[in-house]
Design a protein around this motif. Structure first.
Motif, PDB file in Angstrom:
ATOM      1  N   PRO A   1      -1.855  22.884 -79.571  1.00 11.09           N
ATOM      2  CA  PRO A   1      -2.273  23.199 -77.849  1.00 11.09           C
ATOM      3  C   PRO A   1      -3.269  22.339 -77.434  1.00 11.09           C
ATOM      4  N   ARG A   2      -4.009  21.919 -78.349  1.00 10.92           N
ATOM      5  CA  ARG A   2      -5.131  20.928 -77.458  1.00 10.92           C
ATOM      6  C   ARG A   2      -4.558  19.465 -77.413  1.00 10.92           C
ATOM      7  N   PHE A   3      -3.752  19.149 -78.379  1.00 12.74           N
ATOM      8  CA  PHE A   3      -2.917  17.863 -78.194  1.00 12.74           C
ATOM      9  C   PHE A   3      -1.959  17.984 -77.030  1.00 12.74           C
ATOM     10  N   ALA A   4      -1.335  18.964 -76.933  1.00  9.28           N
ATOM     11  CA  ALA A   4      -0.276  19.165 -75.791  1.00  9.28           C
ATOM     12  C   ALA A   4      -0.981  19.185 -74.207  1.00  9.28           C
ATOM     13  N   GLY A   5      -2.146  20.060 -74.380  1.00  8.18           N
ATOM     14  CA  GLY A   5      -2.812  20.090 -73.088  1.00  8.18           C
ATOM     15  C   GLY A   5      -3.498  18.798 -72.857  1.00  8.18           C
ATOM     16  N   GLU A   6      -4.090  17.773 -73.589  1.00 10.36           N
ATOM     17  CA  GLU A   6      -4.443  16.317 -73.247  1.00 10.36           C
ATOM     18  C   GLU A   6      -3.210  15.565 -72.867  1.00 10.36           C
ATOM     19  N   VAL A   7      -1.921  15.739 -73.425  1.00 12.80           N
ATOM     20  CA  VAL A   7      -0.975  15.100 -72.862  1.00 12.80           C
ATOM     21  C   VAL A   7      -0.552  15.375 -71.324  1.00 12.80           C
TER      22      VAL A   7
END
Length: 117
Positions: free
Chosen positions: A7-13
């Motif tokens: 979720p953190r990765f996808a949020g940054e993308v």
């Protein structure tokens, strides 16, 4: 993949991608975690445009490359590390290879699109 970080990765993308921008994602996933992975990739506002399971292709590639990969590892990796490196490389007979071949582990490719707003 450490699914807690998705979720953190996808949020940054999502944050850095333009509206309607595309994001291509490919990774291995335990079969039982596929739904969770989809949800965690989509939560910041992505829509899955396409999804493809390429596990069969990965298994075939591992089978075709195992002999050469094993020889390279034997020639270049210190003896005490060879087993670990062969496992990471997914050579035939490794746990990773067996999990892909049995269907317990899948390799997915997803194309996602960032929604508006």
């Amino acid at each position: 993949m450490n699914y807690g970080s998705v979720p953190r990765f996808a949020g940054e993308v999502h944050r850095v991608l333009r509206e309607e921008g595309r994001f291509l994602f490919a990774d291995q996933c335990a079969t039982g975690d596929v739904g969770r992975l989809r949800e965690e990739l989509c939560w910041p506002g992505f829509e899955i445009v396409s999804e493809r399971d390429i596990t069969e292709n990965v298994v075939r590639a591992l089978e075709e490359s195992s002999e050469v990969t094993g020889r390279i590892i034997d020639a270049r990796v210190p003896r005490g590390l060879r087993g670990v490196v062969k496992e990471m490389a997914g050579v035939r007979g490794s746990l990773v290879y067996r999990r892909f071949a049995s269907g317990k582990l899948r390799y997915l490719c997803l194309a996602l699109r960032r929604g508006g707003g």
